[in-house]
Design a protein around this motif. Structure first.
Motif, short mmCIF file in Angstrom:
data_model
loop_
_atom_site.label_atom_id
_atom_site.label_comp_id
_atom_site.label_asym_id
_atom_site.label_seq_id
_atom_site.Cartn_x
_atom_site.Cartn_y
_atom_site.Cartn_z
N ALA A 185 9.62 14.96 -6.38
CA ALA A 185 10.66 14.75 -5.36
C ALA A 185 10.12 13.89 -4.22
CB ALA A 185 11.15 16.10 -4.84
N PHE A 186 8.90 14.17 -3.78
CA PHE A 186 8.32 13.42 -2.65
C PHE A 186 8.07 11.96 -3.01
CE2 PHE A 186 4.57 11.88 -0.33
CZ PHE A 186 5.01 12.03 0.97
N HIS A 187 7.37 11.74 -4.12
CA HIS A 187 6.99 10.36 -4.45
C HIS A 187 8.16 9.54 -4.96
CE1 HIS A 187 2.76 10.83 -3.63
NE2 HIS A 187 2.75 11.96 -4.29
N LEU A 188 9.02 10.14 -5.76
CA LEU A 188 10.20 9.39 -6.22
C LEU A 188 11.13 9.14 -5.03
CD1 LEU A 188 11.76 8.01 -8.42
CD2 LEU A 188 12.69 10.23 -9.11
N GLY A 189 11.22 10.13 -4.14
CA GLY A 189 11.99 9.92 -2.90
C GLY A 189 11.45 8.74 -2.13
N GLY A 190 10.14 8.68 -1.98
CA GLY A 190 9.53 7.56 -1.26
C GLY A 190 9.81 6.24 -1.95
N HIS A 191 9.71 6.21 -3.26
CA HIS A 191 9.98 4.98 -4.03
C HIS A 191 11.44 4.54 -3.85
CE1 HIS A 191 10.08 1.97 -7.04
NE2 HIS A 191 10.30 2.73 -8.09
N LEU A 192 12.35 5.48 -4.01
CA LEU A 192 13.77 5.16 -3.87
C LEU A 192 14.10 4.67 -2.46
CD1 LEU A 192 15.33 8.20 -5.74
CD2 LEU A 192 15.99 5.82 -6.13
N ASN A 193 13.64 5.43 -1.46
CA ASN A 193 13.99 5.09 -0.08
C ASN A 193 13.49 3.69 0.29
OD1 ASN A 193 14.90 7.72 0.04
ND2 ASN A 193 13.17 8.48 1.23
N HIS A 194 12.24 3.40 -0.08
CA HIS A 194 11.69 2.08 0.27
C HIS A 194 12.38 0.97 -0.51
CE1 HIS A 194 8.45 4.58 2.02
NE2 HIS A 194 8.36 3.57 2.87
N SER A 195 12.72 1.24 -1.78
CA SER A 195 13.40 0.21 -2.58
C SER A 195 14.70 -0.22 -1.92
CB SER A 195 13.68 0.73 -4.00
OG SER A 195 12.46 1.01 -4.67
N LEU A 196 15.44 0.77 -1.37
CA LEU A 196 16.68 0.44 -0.67
C LEU A 196 16.41 -0.18 0.70
CD1 LEU A 196 18.00 2.48 -2.83
CD2 LEU A 196 19.71 2.79 -1.04
N PHE A 197 15.43 0.36 1.39
CA PHE A 197 15.10 -0.10 2.76
C PHE A 197 14.82 -1.61 2.78
CE2 PHE A 197 11.55 -0.26 6.08
CZ PHE A 197 12.40 -0.21 7.18
N LYS A 210 0.82 -1.23 0.00
CA LYS A 210 0.00 0.00 0.00
C LYS A 210 0.85 1.27 0.00
CE LYS A 210 -3.78 -2.45 0.29
NZ LYS A 210 -4.60 -2.68 -0.90
N HIS A 211 1.69 1.43 1.04
CA HIS A 211 2.45 2.68 1.13
C HIS A 211 3.47 2.82 0.00
CE1 HIS A 211 0.87 4.05 5.02
NE2 HIS A 211 0.85 2.77 5.35
N HIS A 212 4.32 1.81 -0.17
CA HIS A 212 5.33 1.91 -1.23
C HIS A 212 4.64 2.02 -2.59
CE1 HIS A 212 9.40 0.32 -3.00
NE2 HIS A 212 8.93 1.34 -3.66
N GLN A 213 3.59 1.23 -2.80
CA GLN A 213 2.86 1.30 -4.08
C GLN A 213 2.35 2.72 -4.35
OE1 GLN A 213 2.18 -1.13 -6.69
NE2 GLN A 213 1.74 0.89 -7.58
N ALA A 214 1.89 3.40 -3.31
CA ALA A 214 1.36 4.76 -3.50
C ALA A 214 2.45 5.72 -3.98
CB ALA A 214 0.75 5.26 -2.19
N TYR A 215 3.69 5.51 -3.51
CA TYR A 215 4.79 6.37 -3.98
C TYR A 215 5.12 6.07 -5.43
CZ TYR A 215 5.21 7.23 1.01
OH TYR A 215 4.93 7.55 2.31
N VAL A 216 5.08 4.81 -5.81
CA VAL A 216 5.33 4.43 -7.21
C VAL A 216 4.29 5.09 -8.10
CG1 VAL A 216 5.34 2.49 -8.84
CG2 VAL A 216 6.44 2.23 -6.60
N THR A 217 3.03 4.97 -7.71
CA THR A 217 1.94 5.58 -8.48
C THR A 217 2.11 7.09 -8.54
OG1 THR A 217 0.49 3.80 -7.75
CG2 THR A 217 -0.58 5.77 -8.65
N GLY A 218 2.45 7.70 -7.42
CA GLY A 218 2.62 9.16 -7.36
C GLY A 218 3.77 9.64 -8.23
N ALA A 219 4.86 8.89 -8.26
CA ALA A 219 6.01 9.27 -9.10
C ALA A 219 5.63 9.17 -10.57
CB ALA A 219 7.21 8.38 -8.79
#
Ligand code: MN
Length: 203
Positions: free
Chosen positions: A65-77, A29-38
């Protein structure tokens, strides 16, 4: 376009440190939302270019910046953690931590304090500073604030409430203590070795 990466382990694999319920919501849900937002931000930027209407640009830049940041951060996390994680790094990364933070115990304390003292939502980040050729720890606000460019992330800890609240409620310290048992030092070391070798040409 951006896509949600699969995890290398099951949602239940990080228990008891992180519950399956948190993992499923956090990833699907959360990570998916950042992917969609980016993706949405990129689509709207493409639309702005084709119509020549850049009136919404400041909002689109913030959204990207917000959504791609979220996508990147979670991908590494996700990759920074493993059911077989924990312990301490060895080799070149261990040496670099010693050079930059006195010793592993002091590094761990600083990283933990950075995580614990974030005001609101954010991340604790160990990064390779390509300009200074050194390791630094940053307090990353939301998904994109308070971090200079040319910092190559090696280890990230998500301190948004969605990362721990269902299991740990307001006791952030217990979440951070548990999370250290999951750190995949093999992954962090591989990131360090690549960043260390190849980043000098980037600045
Ligand atoms: Mn998160």
């Amino acid at each position: 376009m951006y896509t949600l990466p699969d995890l290398a382990y099951d949602y239940s694999a990080l228990a008891p440190h992180i519950s399956p319920e948190i993992m499923e919501l956090h990833h699907s849900k959360h990570h998916q939302a950042y992917v969609t937002g980016a993706n949405t931000a990129q689509e709207k930027l493409a639309e702005a270019r084709s119509t020549g209407n850049f009136a919404a640009l400041p909002k689109l830049e913030k959204d990207l910046a917000f959504h791609l940041g979220g996508h990147l951060n979670h991908s590494l996390f996700w990759k920074n953690m493993s059911p077989d994680g924990g312990g301490e790094p060895t080799g070149e990364l261990a040496e670099a931590i010693g050079e930059n933070f006195i010793d592993f115990a002091t590094f761990k304390k600083q990283f933990t304090e950075v995580a614990m003292s974030i005001q609101g939502s954010g991340w604790s980040v160990l990064a390779w500073d390509a300009l200074g050729s050194r390791l630094s720890i940053y307090q990353l606000y939301d998904h994109q604030g308070n971090l200079p460019v040319a910092q190559i992330p090696l280890l990230l800890l998500d301190m948004w409430e969605h990362a721990f609240y269902l299991q740990y409620r307001n006791v952030k310290a217990d979440f951070v203590t548990a999370w250290w048992n999951l750190v995949n030092w093999t992954d962090v070391s591989a990131r360090y070795e690549k960043a260390h070798k190849h980043s000098s040409a980037m600045i």
